[in-house]
Scaffold this active site. Sequence first.
Site, PDB file in Angstrom:
ATOM      1  N   VAL A  34      -0.930  -1.108  -4.426  1.00  0.00           N
ATOM      2  CA  VAL A  34      -2.142  -0.294  -4.350  1.00  0.00           C
ATOM      3  C   VAL A  34      -1.742   1.165  -4.150  1.00  0.00           C
ATOM      4  O   VAL A  34      -1.027   1.492  -3.197  1.00  0.00           O
ATOM      5  CB  VAL A  34      -3.045  -0.742  -3.185  1.00  0.00           C
ATOM      6  CG1 VAL A  34      -4.356   0.054  -3.192  1.00  0.00           C
ATOM      7  CG2 VAL A  34      -3.319  -2.236  -3.242  1.00  0.00           C
ATOM      8  N   PHE A  68       0.825  -1.199   0.000  1.00  0.00           N
ATOM      9  CA  PHE A  68       0.000   0.000   0.000  1.00  0.00           C
ATOM     10  C   PHE A  68       0.864   1.255   0.000  1.00  0.00           C
ATOM     11  O   PHE A  68       1.813   1.372   0.786  1.00  0.00           O
ATOM     12  CB  PHE A  68      -0.882   0.051   1.255  1.00  0.00           C
ATOM     13  CG  PHE A  68      -2.021  -0.921   1.260  1.00  0.00           C
ATOM     14  CD1 PHE A  68      -3.286  -0.541   0.826  1.00  0.00           C
ATOM     15  CD2 PHE A  68      -1.845  -2.213   1.733  1.00  0.00           C
ATOM     16  CE1 PHE A  68      -4.352  -1.433   0.850  1.00  0.00           C
ATOM     17  CE2 PHE A  68      -2.898  -3.112   1.754  1.00  0.00           C
ATOM     18  CZ  PHE A  68      -4.156  -2.725   1.312  1.00  0.00           C
ATOM     19  N   ASP A  69       0.496   2.191  -0.866  1.00  0.00           N
ATOM     20  CA  ASP A  69       0.992   3.547  -0.732  1.00  0.00           C
ATOM     21  C   ASP A  69       0.345   4.130   0.530  1.00  0.00           C
ATOM     22  O   ASP A  69      -0.629   3.568   1.048  1.00  0.00           O
ATOM     23  CB  ASP A  69       0.579   4.337  -1.983  1.00  0.00           C
ATOM     24  CG  ASP A  69       0.981   5.787  -1.926  1.00  0.00           C
ATOM     25  OD1 ASP A  69       2.111   6.086  -1.488  1.00  0.00           O
ATOM     26  OD2 ASP A  69       0.160   6.641  -2.305  1.00  0.00           O
ATOM     27  N   LEU A  70       0.857   5.257   1.003  1.00  0.00           N
ATOM     28  CA  LEU A  70       0.283   5.868   2.208  1.00  0.00           C
ATOM     29  C   LEU A  70      -0.598   7.068   1.850  1.00  0.00           C
ATOM     30  O   LEU A  70      -1.819   7.010   1.961  1.00  0.00           O
ATOM     31  CB  LEU A  70       1.396   6.291   3.168  1.00  0.00           C
ATOM     32  CG  LEU A  70       0.960   7.026   4.443  1.00  0.00           C
ATOM     33  CD1 LEU A  70      -0.026   6.203   5.245  1.00  0.00           C
ATOM     34  CD2 LEU A  70       2.170   7.387   5.292  1.00  0.00           C
TER      35      LEU A  70
END
Length: 214
Positions: free
Chosen positions: A164, A7-9
Amino acid sequence: MYDVILFDLDGTLTDTGLGVTNAAAYALEQYGITVLDRTELERFVGPPLHESFMRFYGFSEEQAFEAVEVYREYYRDKGLFENTIYNGMEAVLKQLSEAGKTLLVATSKPEVFARRILEKLGIADYFTYIAGANLDGTRTKKAEVIAYALREGGIEDGTKAVMVGDREYDIFGAREFGMDSIGVLFGYGSRGELEAAGATYIAESVEDIWEICG
């Protein structure tokens, strides 16, 4: 289909826009630049900061790294916590974790800041590893962070991993690994940007992530 989900933040797990734009405005003001339309500063959400100062405001590389330090004067004490987790995201993380998926964070934000944000929001424990950039401006490109996240997460086979994220940088980073990607529309990127970058899937909602990965 996927055993590992990265995951990106910013713009993916959490809406960090307020803190990022406030810090960007603070930094630009120190250089005599006043931005009246704050939505203009949303371009800073996601990409490496020094690249944004150079690309959008014509800073030299040296000036850009200086501006990042000014940005952090505001961000480390205030902007860091001017963010919220997207509605439904914690439930999705819980579902994925309970389904046996390995969850990782791969962000161009400094790792020390990413950890503080996720710990403050109470979702850090869902992730096997939280990978980010170094404070000195190295390891900011998404492909570098993905490689680091996989290595530190103990993942030797990235073929069953998916990235993502909400911006083209996430999609391009995944493509460098031959990795599938999910572009999310609830962040700061557009459908056009994500499709042009080659996103494997488009998630219109947080729940769509579970539908694709679960």
